[in-house]
Design a protein around this motif. Sequence first.
Motif, short mmCIF file in Angstrom:
data_model
loop_
_atom_site.label_atom_id
_atom_site.label_comp_id
_atom_site.label_asym_id
_atom_site.label_seq_id
_atom_site.Cartn_x
_atom_site.Cartn_y
_atom_site.Cartn_z
N MET A 21 37.02 47.98 43.88
CA MET A 21 35.66 47.63 43.46
C MET A 21 35.38 46.16 43.77
SD MET A 21 34.75 49.46 39.86
CE MET A 21 36.33 49.92 39.17
N MET A 22 36.39 45.33 43.52
CA MET A 22 36.23 43.90 43.77
C MET A 22 36.00 43.63 45.25
SD MET A 22 39.04 40.91 43.22
CE MET A 22 39.67 41.18 44.89
N VAL A 89 41.45 39.43 38.63
CA VAL A 89 40.40 40.27 39.21
C VAL A 89 39.08 40.04 38.47
CG1 VAL A 89 39.61 42.64 39.60
CG2 VAL A 89 41.98 42.03 40.09
N MET A 90 39.14 39.95 37.14
CA MET A 90 37.92 39.73 36.35
C MET A 90 37.29 38.37 36.70
SD MET A 90 39.13 41.25 32.67
CE MET A 90 37.54 41.48 31.85
N LYS A 91 38.13 37.36 36.86
CA LYS A 91 37.64 36.03 37.20
C LYS A 91 37.00 36.02 38.59
CE LYS A 91 40.18 32.59 34.51
NZ LYS A 91 39.00 31.84 34.04
N ILE A 92 37.67 36.69 39.53
CA ILE A 92 37.13 36.74 40.89
C ILE A 92 35.79 37.49 40.89
CG2 ILE A 92 37.49 37.68 43.22
CD1 ILE A 92 40.48 37.06 42.88
N GLN A 210 42.98 30.57 42.38
CA GLN A 210 43.47 31.65 41.51
C GLN A 210 44.63 32.38 42.17
OE1 GLN A 210 42.44 32.74 38.43
NE2 GLN A 210 41.02 31.04 38.25
N VAL A 211 44.52 32.59 43.48
CA VAL A 211 45.57 33.31 44.21
C VAL A 211 46.85 32.48 44.23
CG1 VAL A 211 46.26 34.20 46.48
CG2 VAL A 211 43.94 34.62 45.62
N ILE A 212 46.71 31.18 44.48
CA ILE A 212 47.89 30.30 44.48
C ILE A 212 48.57 30.35 43.11
CG2 ILE A 212 48.65 27.89 44.66
CD1 ILE A 212 46.36 27.53 46.75
N TYR A 213 47.73 30.34 42.07
CA TYR A 213 48.26 30.38 40.70
C TYR A 213 48.98 31.71 40.44
CZ TYR A 213 48.21 30.10 35.58
OH TYR A 213 48.57 30.07 34.26
N LEU A 214 48.38 32.78 40.95
CA LEU A 214 48.93 34.12 40.74
C LEU A 214 50.28 34.27 41.45
CD1 LEU A 214 47.94 36.81 39.43
CD2 LEU A 214 47.13 37.49 41.68
#
Lengths: 239, 239
Positions: A21-22, A89-92, A210-214
């Motif tokens: 969905m994202m 995902v919610m943040k993105i 966010q991805v780097i953090y993840l």
Amino acid sequence: MTTEPHIASAFDRDLEAIQAMMLKMGGLVEAALLDAAQALETRDDDLAERVRRGDKAIDALEEQINIEAARLIALRAPTAGDLRTVLTVMKIAASLERCGDYAKNLAKRSSVLSQMSPISGSAGAIRRMAKAVEVLLRESLDSFVQRDARLAADVRLRDAEVDQMYNALFREFLTHMMEDPRNITACMHLHFIAKNIERVGDHATGIAEQVIYLVSGALPEEARPKDDRTSTALPPGAK
Amino acid sequence: MTTEPHIASAFDRDLEAIQAMMLKMGGLVEAALLDAAQALETRDDDLAERVRRGDKAIDALEEQINIEAARLIALRAPTAGDLRTVLTVMKIAASLERCGDYAKNLAKRSSVLSQMSPISGSAGAIRRMAKAVEVLLRESLDSFVQRDARLAADVRLRDAEVDQMYNALFREFLTHMMEDPRNITACMHLHFIAKNIERVGDHATGIAEQVIYLVSGALPEEARPKDDRTSTALPPGAK
């Protein structure tokens, strides 16, 4: 412990669904941005109107993602790492929803600008900027799907180029306004459009972070390269 | 089942802690907004600099809220209703972080504007707008703490007044720019400031809508009253 794999795969399946969905949301936002910039350049009010109407579908996807993500957390009680993925995902999705609003605003202003004398060269410059930002946004989402911290870091660096495009446009609009006051209203709209596209670039950077953090568990240490200097701009020619 | 009340109260205690952080964040953002507007009016560069530096504390609080909220979800596995509350706190914290950025940007532009000729009446009008928005933001957070959907609905309605203040300023800045091109750069900065304050108002409305959703389980049905018409503004005098 025979149910363990079942629970895990149910989680993965649910996560896949909200990720899909994202990505659908990302595709709609990218198309809206490019279409709005094209509507501006070709003075196509019908296309602008379609972009405006299309924002509802983007908003609806964000709401659906939020509902599904909350359901997933409540039902599956994910581990810390999986939970972090769902929250990301919610943040993105929240970022993409904002980007959709910016594209909608661009389309609105495009319909107004089509009634005014064009400012030479501006629509082409804005389309190039929108294209550059669309690529950043797409690659930031790719970096999420592939958990690719290197690609995310690359997106983060390249946002400075977008900031430079915005700076150049800002100076150009100021010059047009000073040369002829009849350009002022059109340039104000064009300036807002450029600023909003630059903000979409900031969101792409935010997604990349966010991805780097993840992936790494830590936010990038050095401050993000930020090259929008217009908030401290003096008039052209001032020292 | 004797552990039930213990689990419940541990959740409540954790939730209280992140709510307290969120309210502290709200207080810092409100102060930053008012201080930045005052720095603009009194041309106080030291105050503007303090606002700029203070944004780090706001960002740090958001990060802490995100970490604590994720920990709370992972450890306590809250029920659907409690989970919705925690996710709402995270959403509100993200909004407040953006509002802090707007206040910081206002402070940056204030330092630049103090080097230019003032635009008569503008700083006072911006301070009044900032004050109106600060009240909306505070009441939106109050409505969350008290789970008061009626107060939230009131915040939502009053955001239209802020939009009207912004519209009036937008027209005024256009007029100043057309009268004298030397006003253009200052008016561009003032215009961005007004737009960013209006966006803080939009965030207050967004928080109020989250509260209505939390209390009633449904988002308000009618579209939000939105009175920023400047994205379709034609030049003053145009039909």
